[in-house]
Design a protein around this motif. Structure first.
Motif, PDB file in Angstrom:
ATOM      1  N   ILE A  38      74.168  52.457  -4.058  1.00  0.00           N
ATOM      2  CA  ILE A  38      73.843  52.605  -2.893  1.00  0.00           C
ATOM      3  C   ILE A  38      73.364  51.141  -2.654  1.00  0.00           C
ATOM      4  CG2 ILE A  38      71.822  53.509  -1.105  1.00  0.00           C
ATOM      5  CD1 ILE A  38      71.676  55.788  -2.939  1.00  0.00           C
ATOM      6  N   PRO A  39      74.194  50.615  -1.848  1.00  0.00           N
ATOM      7  CA  PRO A  39      73.942  49.134  -1.553  1.00  0.00           C
ATOM      8  C   PRO A  39      73.007  49.050  -0.364  1.00  0.00           C
ATOM      9  CG  PRO A  39      76.414  49.666  -0.892  1.00  0.00           C
ATOM     10  CD  PRO A  39      75.534  50.838  -1.425  1.00  0.00           C
ATOM     11  N   GLY A  40      72.415  47.542  -0.225  1.00  0.00           N
ATOM     12  CA  GLY A  40      71.997  47.342   1.285  1.00  0.00           C
ATOM     13  C   GLY A  40      72.803  47.546   2.283  1.00  0.00           C
ATOM     14  N   THR A  41      72.383  47.416   3.454  1.00  0.00           N
ATOM     15  CA  THR A  41      73.106  47.415   4.700  1.00  0.00           C
ATOM     16  C   THR A  41      72.908  46.308   5.683  1.00  0.00           C
ATOM     17  OG1 THR A  41      71.595  48.733   5.832  1.00  0.00           O
ATOM     18  CG2 THR A  41      73.403  50.031   4.737  1.00  0.00           C
ATOM     19  N   TYR A  44      77.374  44.259  11.354  1.00  0.00           N
ATOM     20  CA  TYR A  44      78.587  43.359  11.832  1.00  0.00           C
ATOM     21  C   TYR A  44      78.160  42.279  12.784  1.00  0.00           C
ATOM     22  CZ  TYR A  44      83.309  41.820  12.620  1.00  0.00           C
ATOM     23  OH  TYR A  44      84.422  41.087  13.091  1.00  0.00           O
ATOM     24  N   PRO A  45      78.319  41.226  12.484  1.00  0.00           N
ATOM     25  CA  PRO A  45      79.678  40.405  11.648  1.00  0.00           C
ATOM     26  C   PRO A  45      79.067  39.909  10.122  1.00  0.00           C
ATOM     27  CG  PRO A  45      78.907  38.740  13.237  1.00  0.00           C
ATOM     28  CD  PRO A  45      78.119  40.104  13.172  1.00  0.00           C
ATOM     29  N   ASN A  46      77.672  40.408  10.006  1.00  0.00           N
ATOM     30  CA  ASN A  46      77.064  40.036   8.634  1.00  0.00           C
ATOM     31  C   ASN A  46      77.949  41.106   7.592  1.00  0.00           C
ATOM     32  OD1 ASN A  46      75.128  38.174   9.597  1.00  0.00           O
ATOM     33  ND2 ASN A  46      74.099  40.197  10.385  1.00  0.00           N
ATOM     34  N   THR A  47      77.943  40.485   6.374  1.00  0.00           N
ATOM     35  CA  THR A  47      78.308  41.013   5.233  1.00  0.00           C
ATOM     36  C   THR A  47      77.208  41.680   4.397  1.00  0.00           C
ATOM     37  OG1 THR A  47      78.759  39.056   4.149  1.00  0.00           O
ATOM     38  CG2 THR A  47      80.831  39.657   5.457  1.00  0.00           C
ATOM     39  N   VAL A  48      77.741  42.557   3.195  1.00  0.00           N
ATOM     40  CA  VAL A  48      76.930  42.853   2.324  1.00  0.00           C
ATOM     41  C   VAL A  48      77.356  42.532   1.035  1.00  0.00           C
ATOM     42  CG1 VAL A  48      75.980  44.853   1.250  1.00  0.00           C
ATOM     43  CG2 VAL A  48      76.033  44.859   3.616  1.00  0.00           C
ATOM     44  N   PHE A  53      80.579  42.836  -5.724  1.00  0.00           N
ATOM     45  CA  PHE A  53      81.565  43.211  -4.477  1.00  0.00           C
ATOM     46  C   PHE A  53      81.079  42.686  -3.231  1.00  0.00           C
ATOM     47  CE2 PHE A  53      81.740  46.747  -7.811  1.00  0.00           C
ATOM     48  CZ  PHE A  53      82.853  47.041  -8.154  1.00  0.00           C
ATOM     49  N   MET A  54      81.805  42.351  -2.262  1.00  0.00           N
ATOM     50  CA  MET A  54      81.425  41.820  -0.934  1.00  0.00           C
ATOM     51  C   MET A  54      82.156  43.072   0.028  1.00  0.00           C
ATOM     52  SD  MET A  54      80.249  39.617   1.105  1.00  0.00           S
ATOM     53  CE  MET A  54      80.308  38.108  -0.056  1.00  0.00           C
ATOM     54  N   ILE A  55      81.210  43.598   0.703  1.00  0.00           N
ATOM     55  CA  ILE A  55      81.518  44.430   1.761  1.00  0.00           C
ATOM     56  C   ILE A  55      81.470  43.760   3.068  1.00  0.00           C
ATOM     57  CG2 ILE A  55      81.085  46.953   2.617  1.00  0.00           C
ATOM     58  CD1 ILE A  55      79.507  47.115  -0.014  1.00  0.00           C
ATOM     59  N   THR A  56      82.736  44.027   3.833  1.00  0.00           N
ATOM     60  CA  THR A  56      82.919  43.780   5.187  1.00  0.00           C
ATOM     61  C   THR A  56      82.920  44.793   6.419  1.00  0.00           C
ATOM     62  OG1 THR A  56      83.701  41.578   4.341  1.00  0.00           O
ATOM     63  CG2 THR A  56      83.948  41.943   6.707  1.00  0.00           C
ATOM     64  N   GLY A  57      82.418  44.759   7.439  1.00  0.00           N
ATOM     65  CA  GLY A  57      82.564  45.764   8.239  1.00  0.00           C
ATOM     66  C   GLY A  57      83.694  45.103   9.587  1.00  0.00           C
ATOM     67  N   ASN A  58      83.656  45.712  10.706  1.00  0.00           N
ATOM     68  CA  ASN A  58      84.335  45.436  11.887  1.00  0.00           C
ATOM     69  C   ASN A  58      83.703  45.629  13.065  1.00  0.00           C
ATOM     70  OD1 ASN A  58      85.005  48.297  12.763  1.00  0.00           O
ATOM     71  ND2 ASN A  58      85.749  48.459  10.631  1.00  0.00           N
ATOM     72  N   HIS A  59      84.179  45.305  13.978  1.00  0.00           N
ATOM     73  CA  HIS A  59      83.304  45.424  15.527  1.00  0.00           C
ATOM     74  C   HIS A  59      83.319  46.818  16.063  1.00  0.00           C
ATOM     75  CE1 HIS A  59      87.860  45.519  16.498  1.00  0.00           C
ATOM     76  NE2 HIS A  59      87.366  46.223  17.746  1.00  0.00           N
ATOM     77  N   ILE A  60      84.065  47.849  15.523  1.00  0.00           N
ATOM     78  CA  ILE A  60      83.751  49.077  15.869  1.00  0.00           C
ATOM     79  C   ILE A  60      82.906  49.947  15.180  1.00  0.00           C
ATOM     80  CG2 ILE A  60      85.101  51.384  16.024  1.00  0.00           C
ATOM     81  CD1 ILE A  60      87.488  49.965  16.532  1.00  0.00           C
ATOM     82  N   ALA A  61      82.974  49.900  13.465  1.00  0.00           N
ATOM     83  CA  ALA A  61      81.894  50.381  12.600  1.00  0.00           C
ATOM     84  C   ALA A  61      81.192  49.165  12.319  1.00  0.00           C
ATOM     85  CB  ALA A  61      82.517  50.940  11.451  1.00  0.00           C
ATOM     86  N   THR A  62      80.020  48.922  13.078  1.00  0.00           N
ATOM     87  CA  THR A  62      78.963  47.870  12.897  1.00  0.00           C
ATOM     88  C   THR A  62      78.305  47.879  11.675  1.00  0.00           C
ATOM     89  OG1 THR A  62      77.408  48.751  14.634  1.00  0.00           O
ATOM     90  CG2 THR A  62      79.485  47.210  15.443  1.00  0.00           C
ATOM     91  N   ASN A  66      77.608  51.159   4.447  1.00  0.00           N
ATOM     92  CA  ASN A  66      77.486  52.613   4.141  1.00  0.00           C
ATOM     93  C   ASN A  66      78.482  53.436   3.806  1.00  0.00           C
ATOM     94  OD1 ASN A  66      78.923  52.315   6.608  1.00  0.00           O
ATOM     95  ND2 ASN A  66      78.041  53.863   7.929  1.00  0.00           N
ATOM     96  N   GLY A  67      79.493  52.570   3.542  1.00  0.00           N
ATOM     97  CA  GLY A  67      80.939  53.190   2.969  1.00  0.00           C
ATOM     98  C   GLY A  67      81.950  53.792   4.014  1.00  0.00           C
TER      99      GLY A  67
END
Length: 208
Positions: A38-41, A44-48, A53-62, A66-67
């Motif tokens: 369970i990573p932190g959250t 977007y546009p911030n990353t986790v 592992f580096m997690i990147t979101g997008n402009h729709i799922a901000t 959360n996977g």
């Protein structure tokens, strides 16, 4: 008499060959990456950063981390392996065994994929995983890529590293990759083989 000597030379050559084969060894390099279930959250546009592992979101799922509808990247760094110095990017791989531990977060896992950076995506082994269940899968990357493709990534950009990419509906918490080359003779065995060949050559000259 000459026939017997020729037969003896052939037998000695065969024995030397068997010594080389029996003293050959396959070289394996291993690298891994790990993170939290369970990573932190972040938004977007911030990353986790989840461990390695580096997690990147997008402009729709901000919501990032959360996977759901996000991208996970990581790097397998083989340079810390004790056998790294004996490993060559020109070697031929006999195995590239990948292990992944991941937790699918939505039914859209059926659209997920992963790949080595720059290579075609892999989908079939991922898309049938159960949602909400942390699962470890293991598979052979040589089923999907050639040795040259994998070693090309190993040698490109930063030597000794292989970049990975996963999208987009799961949390990755562990990954490992074992690269195994074709067996090669030990140096001492090759020296013995060379001396044996020279000896056989000398004996052959005397019998001419």
């Amino acid at each position: 008499m000459k026939f017997m000597k020729g037969s003896l030379l052939s037998t000695i050559f065969l024995l030397l060959t068997l010594v080389v084969l029996n003293n050959s060894y396959a070289l394996t390099l291993s690298a891994s990456a790990s993170g939290e279930l369970i990573p932190g959250t972040a938004t977007y546009p911030n990353t986790v950063t989840n461990g390695d592992f580096m997690i990147t979101g997008n402009h729709i799922a901000t919501l990032v981390g959360n996977g759901i509808d996000e991208y996970t990247t990581w790097v397998f760094d083989f340079t810390s392996d004790t056998d790294y110095g004996a490993f060559s990017a020109t070697d031929t791989l006999t195995s590239a065994w990948l292990t992944l531990t991941l937790t699918p977060k939505t039914g859209l896992i059926t659209t997920d994929s992963m790949r080595i950076n720059g290579l075609p995506v892999i989908t079939d082994i991922i898309q049938s995983l159960a949602v909400g269940v942390t699962t470890t899968i293991e598979f052979e990357l040589l089923t999907y890529y050639t040795s040259d493709q994998i070693m090309g990534e190993f040698a490109s950009s930063v030597l000794g590293e292989i970049g990975m990419f996963y999208q987009d509906d799961a949390i990755l918490s562990f990954a490992s990759l074992d690269l195994t080359t074709a067996p090669v003779p030990e140096p001492a065995t090759m020296l013995l083989f060379g001396l044996g060949i020279l000896g056989l050559a000398g004996v052959s000259r005397k019998n001419i």
